[in-house]
Scaffold this motif. Structure first.
Motif, PDB file in Angstrom:
ATOM      1  N   THR A  51     -54.852 -15.645  -8.011  1.00  0.00           N
ATOM      2  CA  THR A  51     -53.820 -17.077  -7.682  1.00  0.00           C
ATOM      3  C   THR A  51     -52.579 -16.691  -7.427  1.00  0.00           C
ATOM      4  O   THR A  51     -52.110 -17.452  -6.487  1.00  0.00           O
ATOM      5  CB  THR A  51     -54.475 -17.881  -9.520  1.00  0.00           C
ATOM      6  N   MET A  55     -51.083 -18.241  -3.881  1.00  0.00           N
ATOM      7  CA  MET A  55     -49.951 -18.985  -4.148  1.00  0.00           C
ATOM      8  C   MET A  55     -48.748 -18.806  -3.048  1.00  0.00           C
ATOM      9  O   MET A  55     -48.192 -18.957  -2.692  1.00  0.00           O
ATOM     10  CB  MET A  55     -49.638 -19.445  -5.071  1.00  0.00           C
ATOM     11  N   VAL A  62     -48.575 -25.646  -1.397  1.00  0.00           N
ATOM     12  CA  VAL A  62     -48.487 -25.313  -2.923  1.00  0.00           C
ATOM     13  C   VAL A  62     -46.666 -25.997  -2.878  1.00  0.00           C
ATOM     14  O   VAL A  62     -47.218 -25.784  -4.662  1.00  0.00           O
ATOM     15  CB  VAL A  62     -49.392 -24.450  -3.591  1.00  0.00           C
ATOM     16  N   THR A  63     -46.111 -26.442  -2.353  1.00  0.00           N
ATOM     17  CA  THR A  63     -45.094 -26.432  -2.807  1.00  0.00           C
ATOM     18  C   THR A  63     -44.338 -27.722  -2.341  1.00  0.00           C
ATOM     19  O   THR A  63     -44.458 -27.922  -0.854  1.00  0.00           O
ATOM     20  CB  THR A  63     -43.450 -25.503  -2.494  1.00  0.00           C
ATOM     21  N   THR A  96     -40.095 -24.125  -5.944  1.00  0.00           N
ATOM     22  CA  THR A  96     -40.596 -23.861  -4.675  1.00  0.00           C
ATOM     23  C   THR A  96     -40.013 -22.673  -4.921  1.00  0.00           C
ATOM     24  O   THR A  96     -40.213 -21.477  -3.712  1.00  0.00           O
ATOM     25  CB  THR A  96     -40.045 -24.682  -3.417  1.00  0.00           C
TER      26      THR A  96
END
Length: 312
Positions: A51, A55, A62-63, A96
């Motif tokens: 994961t 990411m 994903v940010t 982030t």
């Protein structure tokens, strides 16, 4: 009646033997995965590693904000629904930057460990298979390298790179430095495996059939040494993550504004009283990553250890 019972037992034995013969053979890696899946902590750690890697690779998706996107109206805001991990002194989203920092920390660790793996496997295989005086000379060089402070070597290497250098150049310096100090342990490990396996019957048979040394090394001995090598790789990655974080913490890692967990921790600890989230979340990211890699490495070691199979 006794004859019928013996016939029935013979039929049952025949059926059982037939089922065993018809059962598809398990490879070493499939058997390893089956045994690793029974270890819940290691299996969950493996999922967590996958994961985190995904990411880091797809950080853009994903940010919620850009890596260096600033918002001077919301500087040093605490964790909220808008900014899950808060913001820093320039209004940049901490979550982030942690995700993007994973690209640096995980990337440096993976590339550094693979570089060390290639160097160490080649060096250790040549030393262990050749033996004799060549082996003695090669191992004395390894002993000499062990006597040199490894962290000091990386610091000196990073100081050679100009302060205004590009991000790519500083990353290359980290790759070279981490790979140059990490191959020593794996070279000794591979040498020990080769010294043990080169006396086995299958190696003697390959020599009798006229196989070349390169074929014996890469076709017969090295595949039988992959278990300890893979375990070493998984257990080395967390130490490289910590080394990279240490270098970034003291200002010798990746150049700002590129985020890295050590660099974020270096910026955040100065504001622990007023903005503790700036140091807490990067520290949690480093600790969690090291824990899951160590848990996964321990489970992988047990799964690849043939002496542990009777304990499942």
């Amino acid at each position: 009646m006794a004859v019928e019972v013996r016939k029935a037992e013979a039929i049952d034995d025949y059926v059982l033997d037939t089922e065993i013969l018809e059962r598809p053979p398990y490879s070493m890696w499939r058997d390893m995965f089956q045994r690793l899946r029974r270890n819940r902590l290691s299996f969950i750690s493996m999922i967590a590693i996958v994961t985190m890697v995904l990411m880091a690779i797809f950080a853009k998706f994903v940010t919620p904000y850009g890596r260096d996107q600033t918002d001077f109206e919301h500087t040093r805001d605490g964790p909220s629904a808008t900014h899950w991990f808060g913001t820093d002194k320039l209004g940049r989203d901490v979550y982030t930057r942690i995700v993007y920092g994973g690209q640096v920390s995980l990337g440096v660790a993976f590339v550094g460990s693979i570089t060390a793996l290639v160097i160490g496997v080649v060096y250790g295989s040549v030393s262990g298979y050749t033996g004799g005086r060549v082996d003695d000379l090669m191992m004395r060089f390894v002993d000499l390298m062990f006597g040199f402070p490894q962290l000091l070597f990386i610091i000196l290497l990073m100081l050679v790179i100009p302060p205004n250098s590009s991000e790519a150049l500083s990353l290359v310096g980290l790759f070279i430095g981490l790979g140059a100090i990490s191959w020593l342990n794996v070279s000794r490990l591979v040498r020990g495996q080769f010294l043990s396996l080169r006396e086995k019957e299958f190696v003697e048979a390959a020599v009798a059939l006229g196989a070349s040394p390169m074929r014996i090394i890469f076709r017969h001995i090295l595949p039988n040494s992959l278990g300890p090598i893979v375990v070493w790789l998984m257990l080395t990655i967390p130490s490289l993550i910590m080394t990279e974080a240490t270098l970034s913490f003291i200002g010798l890692g990746v150049r700002p504004p590129t985020p890295s967990w050590g660099g974020m921790l270096s910026e955040g600890w100065r504001a622990m009283r007023t903005s503790p989230w700036l140091a807490i979340f990067p520290a949690v990211a480093i600790s969690f990553t090291m824990l899951v890699f160590n848990f996964f490495g321990d489970g992988l070691r047990d799964a690849l250890d043939p002496t542990m199979r009777g304990r499942d």
